[in-house]
Design a protein around this motif. Structure first.
Motif, PDB file in Angstrom:
ATOM      1  N   ARG A  87      -0.834  46.406  -7.654  1.00  0.00           N
ATOM      2  CA  ARG A  87      -1.257  46.586  -9.047  1.00  0.00           C
ATOM      3  C   ARG A  87      -0.734  45.476  -9.946  1.00  0.00           C
ATOM      4  O   ARG A  87      -1.365  45.127 -10.943  1.00  0.00           O
ATOM      5  CB  ARG A  87      -0.758  47.926  -9.571  1.00  0.00           C
ATOM      6  CG  ARG A  87      -1.577  49.089  -9.084  1.00  0.00           C
ATOM      7  CD  ARG A  87      -0.944  50.388  -9.548  1.00  0.00           C
ATOM      8  NE  ARG A  87      -1.469  51.507  -8.811  1.00  0.00           N
ATOM      9  CZ  ARG A  87      -2.638  52.076  -9.081  1.00  0.00           C
ATOM     10  NH1 ARG A  87      -3.358  51.635 -10.076  1.00  0.00           N
ATOM     11  NH2 ARG A  87      -3.071  53.080  -8.357  1.00  0.00           N
ATOM     12  N   ARG A  89      -0.042  42.306  -8.867  1.00  0.00           N
ATOM     13  CA  ARG A  89      -0.667  41.037  -8.501  1.00  0.00           C
ATOM     14  C   ARG A  89      -2.046  40.945  -9.124  1.00  0.00           C
ATOM     15  O   ARG A  89      -2.830  41.872  -9.053  1.00  0.00           O
ATOM     16  CB  ARG A  89      -0.804  40.916  -6.983  1.00  0.00           C
ATOM     17  CG  ARG A  89       0.464  40.539  -6.289  1.00  0.00           C
ATOM     18  CD  ARG A  89       0.164  39.948  -4.937  1.00  0.00           C
ATOM     19  NE  ARG A  89      -0.418  40.921  -4.041  1.00  0.00           N
ATOM     20  CZ  ARG A  89       0.282  41.625  -3.150  1.00  0.00           C
ATOM     21  NH1 ARG A  89       1.559  41.434  -3.036  1.00  0.00           N
ATOM     22  NH2 ARG A  89      -0.309  42.489  -2.375  1.00  0.00           N
ATOM     23  N   GLY A  90      -2.337  39.792  -9.709  1.00  0.00           N
ATOM     24  CA  GLY A  90      -3.627  39.641 -10.357  1.00  0.00           C
ATOM     25  C   GLY A  90      -3.561  40.142 -11.780  1.00  0.00           C
ATOM     26  O   GLY A  90      -3.992  39.465 -12.695  1.00  0.00           O
ATOM     27  N   LEU A 104     -11.560  30.103  -1.916  1.00  0.00           N
ATOM     28  CA  LEU A 104     -12.649  30.954  -2.379  1.00  0.00           C
ATOM     29  C   LEU A 104     -13.453  31.448  -1.191  1.00  0.00           C
ATOM     30  O   LEU A 104     -13.718  30.691  -0.256  1.00  0.00           O
ATOM     31  CB  LEU A 104     -13.555  30.144  -3.319  1.00  0.00           C
ATOM     32  CG  LEU A 104     -12.874  29.657  -4.594  1.00  0.00           C
ATOM     33  CD1 LEU A 104     -13.765  28.677  -5.324  1.00  0.00           C
ATOM     34  CD2 LEU A 104     -12.555  30.836  -5.490  1.00  0.00           C
ATOM     35  N   ASN A 105     -13.844  32.704  -1.245  1.00  0.00           N
ATOM     36  CA  ASN A 105     -14.646  33.268  -0.161  1.00  0.00           C
ATOM     37  C   ASN A 105     -16.029  32.617  -0.182  1.00  0.00           C
ATOM     38  O   ASN A 105     -16.753  32.719  -1.174  1.00  0.00           O
ATOM     39  CB  ASN A 105     -14.767  34.777  -0.356  1.00  0.00           C
ATOM     40  CG  ASN A 105     -15.369  35.460   0.847  1.00  0.00           C
ATOM     41  OD1 ASN A 105     -16.191  34.870   1.553  1.00  0.00           O
ATOM     42  ND2 ASN A 105     -14.957  36.664   1.108  1.00  0.00           N
ATOM     43  N   LEU A 108     -19.334  34.887  -1.090  1.00  0.00           N
ATOM     44  CA  LEU A 108     -19.524  35.636  -2.331  1.00  0.00           C
ATOM     45  C   LEU A 108     -19.674  34.641  -3.483  1.00  0.00           C
ATOM     46  O   LEU A 108     -19.013  33.605  -3.497  1.00  0.00           O
ATOM     47  CB  LEU A 108     -18.323  36.549  -2.595  1.00  0.00           C
ATOM     48  CG  LEU A 108     -18.044  37.643  -1.569  1.00  0.00           C
ATOM     49  CD1 LEU A 108     -16.743  38.367  -1.897  1.00  0.00           C
ATOM     50  CD2 LEU A 108     -19.184  38.635  -1.526  1.00  0.00           C
ATOM     51  N   ASP A 112     -19.245  37.171  -8.455  1.00  0.00           N
ATOM     52  CA  ASP A 112     -18.803  38.365  -7.719  1.00  0.00           C
ATOM     53  C   ASP A 112     -17.288  38.407  -7.620  1.00  0.00           C
ATOM     54  O   ASP A 112     -16.657  39.443  -7.810  1.00  0.00           O
ATOM     55  CB  ASP A 112     -19.369  38.355  -6.285  1.00  0.00           C
ATOM     56  CG  ASP A 112     -20.841  38.716  -6.259  1.00  0.00           C
ATOM     57  OD1 ASP A 112     -21.300  39.283  -7.263  1.00  0.00           O
ATOM     58  OD2 ASP A 112     -21.495  38.429  -5.250  1.00  0.00           O
ATOM     59  N   GLN A 113     -16.708  37.246  -7.294  1.00  0.00           N
ATOM     60  CA  GLN A 113     -15.264  37.213  -7.073  1.00  0.00           C
ATOM     61  C   GLN A 113     -14.509  37.428  -8.385  1.00  0.00           C
ATOM     62  O   GLN A 113     -13.466  38.076  -8.415  1.00  0.00           O
ATOM     63  CB  GLN A 113     -14.862  35.900  -6.390  1.00  0.00           C
ATOM     64  CG  GLN A 113     -15.571  35.771  -5.042  1.00  0.00           C
ATOM     65  CD  GLN A 113     -15.098  34.597  -4.187  1.00  0.00           C
ATOM     66  OE1 GLN A 113     -13.917  34.396  -3.993  1.00  0.00           O
ATOM     67  NE2 GLN A 113     -16.032  33.836  -3.672  1.00  0.00           N
ATOM     68  N   GLU A 116     -15.093  41.271  -9.491  1.00  0.00           N
ATOM     69  CA  GLU A 116     -14.353  42.256  -8.689  1.00  0.00           C
ATOM     70  C   GLU A 116     -12.883  42.263  -9.095  1.00  0.00           C
ATOM     71  O   GLU A 116     -12.238  43.304  -9.108  1.00  0.00           O
ATOM     72  CB  GLU A 116     -14.522  42.001  -7.189  1.00  0.00           C
ATOM     73  CG  GLU A 116     -13.741  40.818  -6.666  1.00  0.00           C
ATOM     74  CD  GLU A 116     -13.837  40.659  -5.157  1.00  0.00           C
ATOM     75  OE1 GLU A 116     -14.222  41.610  -4.477  1.00  0.00           O
ATOM     76  OE2 GLU A 116     -13.503  39.559  -4.690  1.00  0.00           O
ATOM     77  N   THR A 117     -12.344  41.088  -9.436  1.00  0.00           N
ATOM     78  CA  THR A 117     -10.950  41.020  -9.864  1.00  0.00           C
ATOM     79  C   THR A 117     -10.772  41.713 -11.210  1.00  0.00           C
ATOM     80  O   THR A 117      -9.835  42.489 -11.410  1.00  0.00           O
ATOM     81  CB  THR A 117     -10.509  39.553  -9.971  1.00  0.00           C
ATOM     82  OG1 THR A 117     -10.929  38.862  -8.809  1.00  0.00           O
ATOM     83  CG2 THR A 117      -9.004  39.453 -10.116  1.00  0.00           C
ATOM     84  N   GLU A 120     -11.108  45.426 -10.920  1.00  0.00           N
ATOM     85  CA  GLU A 120      -9.979  46.032 -10.221  1.00  0.00           C
ATOM     86  C   GLU A 120      -8.834  46.334 -11.185  1.00  0.00           C
ATOM     87  O   GLU A 120      -8.134  47.330 -11.044  1.00  0.00           O
ATOM     88  CB  GLU A 120      -9.500  45.086  -9.115  1.00  0.00           C
ATOM     89  CG  GLU A 120      -8.357  45.611  -8.272  1.00  0.00           C
ATOM     90  CD  GLU A 120      -8.729  46.886  -7.530  1.00  0.00           C
ATOM     91  OE1 GLU A 120      -9.755  46.884  -6.845  1.00  0.00           O
ATOM     92  OE2 GLU A 120      -7.981  47.874  -7.672  1.00  0.00           O
ATOM     93  N   HIS A 121      -8.649  45.458 -12.181  1.00  0.00           N
ATOM     94  CA  HIS A 121      -7.429  45.557 -12.985  1.00  0.00           C
ATOM     95  C   HIS A 121      -7.640  46.035 -14.415  1.00  0.00           C
ATOM     96  O   HIS A 121      -6.713  46.524 -15.031  1.00  0.00           O
ATOM     97  CB  HIS A 121      -6.738  44.186 -13.033  1.00  0.00           C
ATOM     98  CG  HIS A 121      -6.229  43.737 -11.699  1.00  0.00           C
ATOM     99  ND1 HIS A 121      -5.231  44.400 -11.032  1.00  0.00           N
ATOM    100  CD2 HIS A 121      -6.573  42.704 -10.907  1.00  0.00           C
ATOM    101  CE1 HIS A 121      -4.986  43.787  -9.886  1.00  0.00           C
ATOM    102  NE2 HIS A 121      -5.786  42.765  -9.780  1.00  0.00           N
ATOM    103  N   VAL A 165     -10.742  28.668  -9.256  1.00  0.00           N
ATOM    104  CA  VAL A 165      -9.557  29.356  -8.746  1.00  0.00           C
ATOM    105  C   VAL A 165      -8.623  29.714  -9.908  1.00  0.00           C
ATOM    106  O   VAL A 165      -8.093  30.827  -9.977  1.00  0.00           O
ATOM    107  CB  VAL A 165      -8.821  28.475  -7.709  1.00  0.00           C
ATOM    108  CG1 VAL A 165      -7.455  29.046  -7.396  1.00  0.00           C
ATOM    109  CG2 VAL A 165      -9.650  28.367  -6.445  1.00  0.00           C
ATOM    110  N   LEU A 168      -9.981  32.572 -11.762  1.00  0.00           N
ATOM    111  CA  LEU A 168      -9.759  33.802 -11.009  1.00  0.00           C
ATOM    112  C   LEU A 168      -8.327  34.298 -11.178  1.00  0.00           C
ATOM    113  O   LEU A 168      -8.082  35.495 -11.318  1.00  0.00           O
ATOM    114  CB  LEU A 168     -10.022  33.557  -9.517  1.00  0.00           C
ATOM    115  CG  LEU A 168     -11.451  33.753  -9.062  1.00  0.00           C
ATOM    116  CD1 LEU A 168     -11.644  33.160  -7.679  1.00  0.00           C
ATOM    117  CD2 LEU A 168     -11.788  35.230  -9.035  1.00  0.00           C
ATOM    118  N   ALA A 169      -7.378  33.357 -11.160  1.00  0.00           N
ATOM    119  CA  ALA A 169      -5.971  33.757 -11.295  1.00  0.00           C
ATOM    120  C   ALA A 169      -5.703  34.298 -12.699  1.00  0.00           C
ATOM    121  O   ALA A 169      -4.834  35.139 -12.880  1.00  0.00           O
ATOM    122  CB  ALA A 169      -5.057  32.572 -10.990  1.00  0.00           C
TER     123      ALA A 169
END
Lengths: 328, 327
Positions: A87, A89-90, A104-105, A108, A112-113, A116-117, A120-121, A165, A168-169
């Protein structure tokens, strides 16, 4: 300003092996304040990445934290595991890795990436998450973010991918970023852009940044303060101008003398003799003494010099005094 | 993309022409069907009349052209043994084989992917290690032995399931199915396991290896660093990246499930095309053998084509359509 965002106190990371316990991180302490960039510098194997991984809770087994404290805005997080750590992290601390090509995936889209992040949070709707994802891409300087959000990682260049990246972070608005060699895999010209971006985001958002690198040039460019690591220990810790300009620890001084500078003319680069000791063969006393020209009897015996027991700046019994000729 | 498909279809046609040639060559080189069809008491006139009737007296090239022309229309001539059109015999037998192959293929895919993920995620667990050890049995035991063992345990000793045949089937006019009756379904269990077990263990071991590989990648680490849930990491990020090689192998395996159903069908006396083929070999029933060969190659080619198209669906890096920026 209330206390530091990140506080690391006497952190020890150990790896049990068949031939004994290794200590890649040995009694390391430092603080990072909001809006501050702490550069962590050292050779390969000095324990700088391991420190970063320990902070974010991503140590690979069997490495583990065996002593010390990690405080995130005053709350201890070193004892957390599993769900509680996930919880954080991110959400409260983000991480940037070395190689944007593999971070990076590939299957996706960046949108999307990002979403989803965010989902999630943060308690937001999918539409809101998408809006924030576009805003995050805009913030890190991706042109035409609204069109690019449906693109796959391979459709971006290396520098653009590292921007993704970073987005995303940062997209769940963490207070701390651990950047592990964020520019090492990039072209020099792109490096400067990424460093400038990190600095700007750090200032604008008041994020605390731990910038792990082996590149003194990056440190000098980006960091406010710098921690020099050697054989798992802190060798020197101080404001970047002082550490770079007037290194107190002979190891730091040696590092500076071996770094080429644009203004240095045709001076021959110095080299520190020998190599960093292996983790299973760290000598008694100061770990640097076999390579140090200033070493005396005291340096070869326990107790070794620590930041706390010396002047708080350099872990050395006989630090280099300012204005003295820099020893090789 | 369209150009790619056209190129692939052209390649497929070439492959089929070559297998067609091989299938056709059998007529000239594998035994003499006339000998088998006519009994001991025959005259040279009988032989000549039959040769002419079957078109065996014409030049090789003419025969090949005629064979191809007929084959494209689904006409493979008369079975030497049964004296009926081969296409009728095949279409009677095909549903049995396809149902068996579909059930065992699905079983192999579902079981293989599920167990593969399980053994990769719980790599050090007891369950995963037990499954890995058992899978060695699945890979190393020959199909006919597994079939016979299953018959011995479940049909002979326990008496739960039938040991041969297809059970009661429902005729839908163009298709006969065993899915609609209890005895049909019961008859399907043992052959499906026999046929699918090897493929399942193969897929499982492949998924496990790929998954372990993918879980070490930086983007999985980065996904962890972003605080995503383990479930999202394993199934959304890792599984999708695992699928590309899995689809390749599975596609090829699906073809061989149909092709190598021969052994399973023989062990269980399953009335499918495999058993038909074995019987055809015994009687040098060349039209049936040639038609079977052509049918299997069409299936392989079609499956490979589908697999290639699936890559595009899964991996965006292959969809090069001039839109991309970087390399």
């Amino acid at each position: 300003m209330t206390g530091p965002v990140l506080s690391v106190r006497d952190l020890v990371v150990e790896i049990p092996t068949r031939r004994g316990v290794l200590r890649p991180v040995d009694r390391v302490s430092y603080d990072i304040a909001a809006g501050e960039i702490l550069g962590v510098v050292g050779e390969s194997g000095a324990g700088k990445s391991m420190t970063g991984n320990a902070v974010i809770g991503l140590l690979d087994r069997p490495a583990r934290i065996t002593a010390g404290e990690i405080l995130l805005t005053g709350e201890p997080i070193h004892g957390l595991n599993g769900e509680a750590l996930r919880r954080l992290r991110g959400r409260r601390m983000g991480m940037i890795f070395q190689d944007p090509l593999t971070s990076l995936n590939p299957l996706l889209t960046v949108g999307d990436q990002l979403t989803e992040t965010i989902l999630e949070h943060l308690p937001v709707s999918a539409a809101e998450a998408r809006k924030r994802a576009i805003a995050a891409l805009e913030e890190v300087g991706i042109p035409a973010a609204r069109q690019r959000i449906g693109s796959y990682p391979h459709e971006f260049s290396g520098g653009m991918r590292q921007r993704v990246v970073i987005a995303l972070a940062l997209c769940a608005e963490p207070e701390l970023i651990v950047a592990d060699e964020p520019t090492t895999a990039l072209d020099v010209s792109v490096q400067a852009q990424i460093i400038a971006l990190l600095k700007r985001l750090c200032r604008e958002r008041g994020v605390a940044v731990m910038l792990v690198t082996h590149d003194m040039g990056v440190i000098a460019e980006a960091a406010d303060r710098v921690a020099v690591m050697y054989a798992g220990r802190l060798a020197e810790l101080g404001p970047v101008r002082e550490v770079v300009g007037n290194a107190r620890h002979p190891y730091t001084a040696g590092l500076m003398a071996s770094t080429p500078s644009a203004s240095g003319g045709h001076r021959r680069l110095r080299q520190i003799p020998g190599a960093m000791p292996r983790l299973d063969a760290v000598p008694d006393g100061c770990p640097f003494h076999p390579r140090c020209e200033r070493a005396e009897a005291r340096c070869r015996q326990a107790p070794e010099p620590m930041l706390q027991t010396c002047d708080g700046r350099a872990a050395c019994w006989f630090p280099v005094v300012a204005d003295e000729e820099v020893p090789a | 993309m369209l150009a790619y498909i056209i190129r692939r279809v052209a390649q497929s046609v070439l492959v089929l022409l070559i297998t067609g040639f091989v299938a056709f060559s059998m007529f000239s080189y594998v035994g003499d069907p006339v000998e088998n069809m006519l009994g001991q008491e025959r005259t040279q006139a009988d032989v000549d009349r039959l040769r002419e009737q079957l078109g065996l007296d014409q030049p090789f090239v003419v025969q090949y052209a005629k064979f191809l022309g007929q084959a494209v229309q689904g006409n493979f001539g008369l079975s030497y043994r049964q004296g009926r059109p081969v296409s009728d015999i095949l279409s009677e037998r095909l549903p049995a084989t396809l149902e068996l192959a579909a059930v065992s293929g699905l079983m192999a895919l579902a079981g293989g992917i599920g167990l593969g993920i399980f053994t990769a995620i719980r790599r050090r667990g007891v369950g995963a290690n037990v499954i890995m050890t058992l899978s060695l049995v699945g890979v190393s035991l020959p199909t006919f032995l597994i079939g016979i063992l299953l018959i011995y345990v479940f049909a002979v000793q326990l008496g739960w399931l039938p040991s041969f045949g297809r059970g009661e089937v429902t005729d839908l006019g163009w298709w006969t199915t065993g899915f609609l009756t209890v005895s049909g379904l019961k008859a399907l269990v043992l052959p499906a396991i026999t046929l699918g077990l090897y493929q399942m263990t193969l897929i499982m071991r492949l998924v496990r290896t790929e998954m372990l590989e993918v879980l070490r990648m930086d983007y999985i680490r980065f996904a962890r660093a972003r605080g995503l849930r383990e479930r999202a990491i394993n199934f959304r990020h890792a599984l999708k990246n695992t699928l590309v090689p899995v689809i390749t192998i599975t596609g090829l395996q699906l073809g061989s499930i149909i092709a190598f159903a021969i052994i399973t069908e023989t062990v269980f006396q399953w009335p499918g095309v495999g058993l038909l083929f074995i019987n055809a070999i015994q009687f040098v029933d060349i039209p049936v053998m040639a038609a079977y060969l052509m049918m299997i190659s069409v299936m392989f080619v079609a499956i490979n084509l589908v697999v290639d198209l699936l890559y595009f669906a899964i991996d965006p890096r292959l969809r090069v359509d001039g839109r991309s920026g970087g390399h």
